[in-house]
Design a protein around this motif. Structure first.
Motif, PDB file in Angstrom:
ATOM      1  N   ARG A 173     -15.166  -7.008 -26.063  1.00  0.00           N
ATOM      2  CA  ARG A 173     -14.297  -8.173 -25.997  1.00  0.00           C
ATOM      3  C   ARG A 173     -13.049  -7.808 -25.194  1.00  0.00           C
ATOM      4  NH1 ARG A 173     -10.164 -10.215 -29.597  1.00  0.00           N
ATOM      5  NH2 ARG A 173     -10.560  -8.424 -30.959  1.00  0.00           N
ATOM      6  N   GLU A 174     -12.765  -8.558 -24.150  1.00  0.00           N
ATOM      7  CA  GLU A 174     -11.609  -8.257 -23.300  1.00  0.00           C
ATOM      8  C   GLU A 174     -10.323  -8.516 -24.059  1.00  0.00           C
ATOM      9  OE1 GLU A 174      -9.578 -10.113 -19.307  1.00  0.00           O
ATOM     10  OE2 GLU A 174     -11.736  -9.659 -19.215  1.00  0.00           O
ATOM     11  N   GLN A 239      -6.116   1.525  -9.603  1.00  0.00           N
ATOM     12  CA  GLN A 239      -5.750   0.796 -10.815  1.00  0.00           C
ATOM     13  C   GLN A 239      -5.957  -0.705 -10.685  1.00  0.00           C
ATOM     14  OE1 GLN A 239      -1.697   1.964 -11.647  1.00  0.00           O
ATOM     15  NE2 GLN A 239      -2.198   4.154 -11.590  1.00  0.00           N
ATOM     16  N   TYR A 240      -6.498  -1.145  -9.571  1.00  0.00           N
ATOM     17  CA  TYR A 240      -6.712  -2.579  -9.346  1.00  0.00           C
ATOM     18  C   TYR A 240      -7.706  -3.136 -10.376  1.00  0.00           C
ATOM     19  CZ  TYR A 240      -8.113  -6.904  -7.022  1.00  0.00           C
ATOM     20  OH  TYR A 240      -8.395  -8.214  -6.740  1.00  0.00           O
ATOM     21  N   GLY A 241      -7.414  -4.318 -10.882  1.00  0.00           N
ATOM     22  CA  GLY A 241      -8.297  -4.963 -11.844  1.00  0.00           C
ATOM     23  C   GLY A 241      -8.399  -4.220 -13.158  1.00  0.00           C
ATOM     24  N   TRP A 242      -7.337  -3.536 -13.566  1.00  0.00           N
ATOM     25  CA  TRP A 242      -7.368  -2.734 -14.799  1.00  0.00           C
ATOM     26  C   TRP A 242      -7.589  -3.658 -15.999  1.00  0.00           C
ATOM     27  CZ3 TRP A 242      -6.549   2.651 -14.888  1.00  0.00           C
ATOM     28  CH2 TRP A 242      -6.547   3.223 -16.161  1.00  0.00           C
ATOM     29  N   THR A 243      -8.681  -3.403 -16.710  1.00  0.00           N
ATOM     30  CA  THR A 243      -9.068  -4.233 -17.848  1.00  0.00           C
ATOM     31  C   THR A 243      -9.299  -3.356 -19.061  1.00  0.00           C
ATOM     32  OG1 THR A 243     -10.157  -5.791 -16.344  1.00  0.00           O
ATOM     33  CG2 THR A 243     -10.697  -5.975 -18.687  1.00  0.00           C
ATOM     34  N   VAL A 244      -8.731  -3.772 -20.184  1.00  0.00           N
ATOM     35  CA  VAL A 244      -8.925  -3.066 -21.453  1.00  0.00           C
ATOM     36  C   VAL A 244      -9.746  -3.971 -22.365  1.00  0.00           C
ATOM     37  CG1 VAL A 244      -7.822  -1.955 -23.431  1.00  0.00           C
ATOM     38  CG2 VAL A 244      -6.711  -1.908 -21.188  1.00  0.00           C
ATOM     39  N   GLY A 245     -10.862  -3.470 -22.822  1.00  0.00           N
ATOM     40  CA  GLY A 245     -11.721  -4.198 -23.746  1.00  0.00           C
ATOM     41  C   GLY A 245     -11.938  -3.402 -25.010  1.00  0.00           C
ATOM     42  N   GLU A 246     -12.480  -4.063 -26.015  1.00  0.00           N
ATOM     43  CA  GLU A 246     -12.723  -3.427 -27.304  1.00  0.00           C
ATOM     44  C   GLU A 246     -14.180  -3.594 -27.683  1.00  0.00           C
ATOM     45  OE1 GLU A 246     -10.259  -3.136 -31.421  1.00  0.00           O
ATOM     46  OE2 GLU A 246     -10.907  -5.141 -30.855  1.00  0.00           O
ATOM     47  N   SER A 247     -14.792  -2.511 -28.140  1.00  0.00           N
ATOM     48  CA  SER A 247     -16.177  -2.533 -28.564  1.00  0.00           C
ATOM     49  C   SER A 247     -16.322  -1.568 -29.736  1.00  0.00           C
ATOM     50  CB  SER A 247     -17.099  -2.124 -27.407  1.00  0.00           C
ATOM     51  OG  SER A 247     -16.929  -0.750 -27.123  1.00  0.00           O
ATOM     52  N   ASP A 249     -17.708   1.206 -29.895  1.00  0.00           N
ATOM     53  CA  ASP A 249     -17.570   2.610 -29.516  1.00  0.00           C
ATOM     54  C   ASP A 249     -16.181   2.970 -29.033  1.00  0.00           C
ATOM     55  OD1 ASP A 249     -17.897   1.029 -27.330  1.00  0.00           O
ATOM     56  OD2 ASP A 249     -19.228   2.360 -26.242  1.00  0.00           O
ATOM     57  N   GLY A 250     -15.217   2.073 -29.112  1.00  0.00           N
ATOM     58  CA  GLY A 250     -13.844   2.372 -28.734  1.00  0.00           C
ATOM     59  C   GLY A 250     -13.297   1.380 -27.731  1.00  0.00           C
ATOM     60  N   LEU A 251     -12.189   1.760 -27.105  1.00  0.00           N
ATOM     61  CA  LEU A 251     -11.576   0.925 -26.076  1.00  0.00           C
ATOM     62  C   LEU A 251     -12.228   1.229 -24.734  1.00  0.00           C
ATOM     63  CD1 LEU A 251      -7.765   1.073 -26.957  1.00  0.00           C
ATOM     64  CD2 LEU A 251      -9.406  -0.705 -27.496  1.00  0.00           C
ATOM     65  N   ARG A 252     -12.634   0.190 -24.025  1.00  0.00           N
ATOM     66  CA  ARG A 252     -13.271   0.348 -22.728  1.00  0.00           C
ATOM     67  C   ARG A 252     -12.281   0.028 -21.625  1.00  0.00           C
ATOM     68  NH1 ARG A 252     -19.318  -2.297 -23.526  1.00  0.00           N
ATOM     69  NH2 ARG A 252     -19.987  -0.890 -25.196  1.00  0.00           N
ATOM     70  N   LEU A 253     -12.242   0.898 -20.618  1.00  0.00           N
ATOM     71  CA  LEU A 253     -11.338   0.756 -19.483  1.00  0.00           C
ATOM     72  C   LEU A 253     -12.179   0.583 -18.226  1.00  0.00           C
ATOM     73  CD1 LEU A 253      -8.864   3.665 -20.334  1.00  0.00           C
ATOM     74  CD2 LEU A 253      -8.777   1.292 -21.116  1.00  0.00           C
ATOM     75  N   ASP A 254     -11.956  -0.516 -17.514  1.00  0.00           N
ATOM     76  CA  ASP A 254     -12.618  -0.785 -16.240  1.00  0.00           C
ATOM     77  C   ASP A 254     -11.539  -0.986 -15.179  1.00  0.00           C
ATOM     78  OD1 ASP A 254     -15.696  -1.227 -16.748  1.00  0.00           O
ATOM     79  OD2 ASP A 254     -14.652  -2.194 -18.410  1.00  0.00           O
TER      80      ASP A 254
END
Length: 519
Positions: A173-174, A239-247, A249-254
């Motif tokens: 989830r973003e 760092q362009y389009g830095w997105t933090v999501g939650e799942s 298995d932890g925090l996802r960084l794209d």
């Protein structure tokens, strides 16, 4: 971990993507080009006497040898997933078999450089407890890389082996996305970019005028402009389009424009948090959040390149639910006034504070940094004094954590520092004693509705009933890794941060106190 080839049955396992050999073929060509560039005059004379046929045949021969070497290396490289480990066999002349235990995996990240994205392939990087460097599978088909990552995470979480291949990737989830305009302004306001550019613009002409050599000017200018690139445009592209999501298995960084990277931060592996406030960011309320994680996952250590304090506090609360960022920063006290005789100008930036959940150290005037270490993650506490600091009755407090890092509260009163060293040993003992271990991927489920309501209320500055608990209540629920919803974020067994509580000792000869971890 390496083993013999008998541990890898003949004919078993899977090969990498067929385009992988070309990954190894460019290195000989790059070396040949560098040699040709350095001997351009001699090559020109040889081409006049020999013509262009022999040089062309030489280049073709080198390219053919490189292609054959890459193809043979691809043929012998395989990987195999068993119930307990991932096996990777590589090496053409010198065979190597790596056995990566699934229950000791720290992180599994997917990296897609620009050319790899165009070709539809990706690189899988895995970090395991006890390994010196991350192992990788380069390259796999993008779909195969995602499926393999999901299977390895499922097996590491204890899912039945027969169900792991079809478990699929956990849903995410973003939570937050950094706007490109905000990122650009933030990087432009950093002094490192303009400082490097100004230095290059001034020094390069001086070197040219002093030596009249373009080579000397180029040697000086290239590192400076590389620093400008890294601090400015290079950082923007990565760092362009830095997105933090939650799942689960932890925090996802794209993030990334040319090279897209996908990393996961396991919540129980976070050992410390740094909140950075550059001088020109403070009027806008911007901060940068960096993490130190046990293991090599998320190599940059960056959680947020730029965000407001409210957003940063909400995201930190996802893996450190019991930590109140405002309380932690407000608890910091300045260094004594007599510290000006040890560090006249910069002593104002140093400070130290403690809450029921974290040890806090502050440093820096232009680039103010607060380092937060949960009490449960503290490995040892040390007090150090030099001769001049002994005369000024000052001391430094050093707190070591499980990511091989240290948070230092410098220029503190000596008597206060001695009391804090002993007190921190007790806080760490209580924190580690009350934090229950969990298995990775099973204890970081999506937050409960009550947690969502509290986070939304904190961001919107809503009614007082949703505000942070009082200090007494925070002391009562100060076990690091435990949130109001009962979720636990703690190290997996076998990690670098596992171990017993620290015990205080004293070394009278060296003017150093320490609280070392018992094995």
């Amino acid at each position: 971990m390496s083993g013999g080839t008998e541990d890898f049955p003949a004919g078993s396992g899977k090969r990498l993507h067929p385009l992988t050999p070309w990954r190894r073929a460019w290195a000989p060509l790059a070396g040949l080009f560098a040699v040709g560039l350095q001997n351009a005059d001699q090559i020109g004379s040889w081409s006049d006497s020999l013509g262009f046929v022999w040089p062309a045949l030489l280049v073709a021969g080198v390219l053919l040898c490189a292609a054959c070497y890459g193809w043979l290396s691809w043929r012998v490289t395989r990987y195999l997933v068993t119930d307990t480990e991932l096996r990777i066999r590589t090496g053409l002349l010198f065979r190597r078999a790596a056995h990566l235990r699934l229950d000791r995996i720290q992180s599994i990240d997917i990296t897609r450089p620009l050319l790899a994205r165009a070709l539809g392939v990706a690189k899988l990087k895995m970090d395991v407890v006890g390994s010196g460097a991350a192992d990788e599978l380069a390259f796999l088909d993008e779909r195969e890389a995602r499926e393999l990552r999901a299977e390895l995470l499922a097996r590491a979480a204890g899912i039945a082996p027969e169900a792991a291949p079809t478990a699929g990737e956990a849903p995410a989830r973003e939570l937050f996305r950094v706007e490109s305009r905000t990122l650009g302004w933030a990087l432009a306001l950093l002094g490192s970019t303009w400082g490097s550019l100004l230095l290059a613009a001034v020094v390069t002409p001086l070197i040219w005028s002093a030596t009249s050599s373009w080579f000397a000017a180029l040697v000086v200018a290239v590192p400076m402009f590389a620093a400008v690139w890294q601090a400015g445009l290079g950082s923007f592209l990565s760092q362009y389009g830095w997105t933090v999501g939650e799942s689960p298995d932890g925090l996802r960084l794209d993030h990334g424009l040319l090279q897209r990277e996908h990393a996961t931060v396991p919540p129980g592996r976070v050992q410390s948090v740094r909140i950075v406030e550059p001088l020109l960011w403070r009027p806008r309320g911007w901060v940068r959040v960096e993490l130190e994680v046990a293991g090599a996952g998320n190599e940059s250590g960056l959680l947020l390149p730029v965000a407001t304090k409210e957003v940063a506090a909400a995201l930190i609360g996802r893996f450190l639910p019991a930590v109140d960022i405002d309380e932690a920063m407000a608890a910091v006290g300045p260094a004594p006034r007599r510290a000006r005789w040890a560090l006249p100008v910069w002593r104002v930036g140093y400070g130290h504070g403690v809450t029921g959940t974290v040890f806090v150290a502050r440093r820096g005037r232009l680039r103010r940094t607060h380092t937060l270490v949960p009490h449960a993650k503290v490995q040892s506490v040390r007090l150090t004094q030099g001769p001049w600091m002994q005369r000024l009755r000052l001391a430094d407090i050093h707190v070591d954590h499980g990511a091989n890092g240290t948070a230092s509260a410098r220029l503190q009163d000596a008597d206060y520092a001695e009391r804090e060293v002993a007190a921190q040993a007790g806080r760490s003992r209580l924190g580690r004693g009350s934090a229950a271990p969990e298995r990775w991927l099973t204890g970081a489920a999506a937050p409960a509705p009550e947690a969502d309501a509290q986070d939304n209320a904190a961001q919107d500055q809503a009614a007082p009933e949703n505000a942070a608990p009082a200090p007494d209540a925070a002391q009562h629920t100060a076990a690091p890794g435990h949130g109001a919803d009962g979720r636990v974020a703690e190290d997996r067994p076998g990690g670098a941060a596992d171990g017993g509580p620290p015990a205080a000792t004293r070394d009278g000869a060296g003017r150093e106190e320490s609280a070392e971890r018992r094995d």
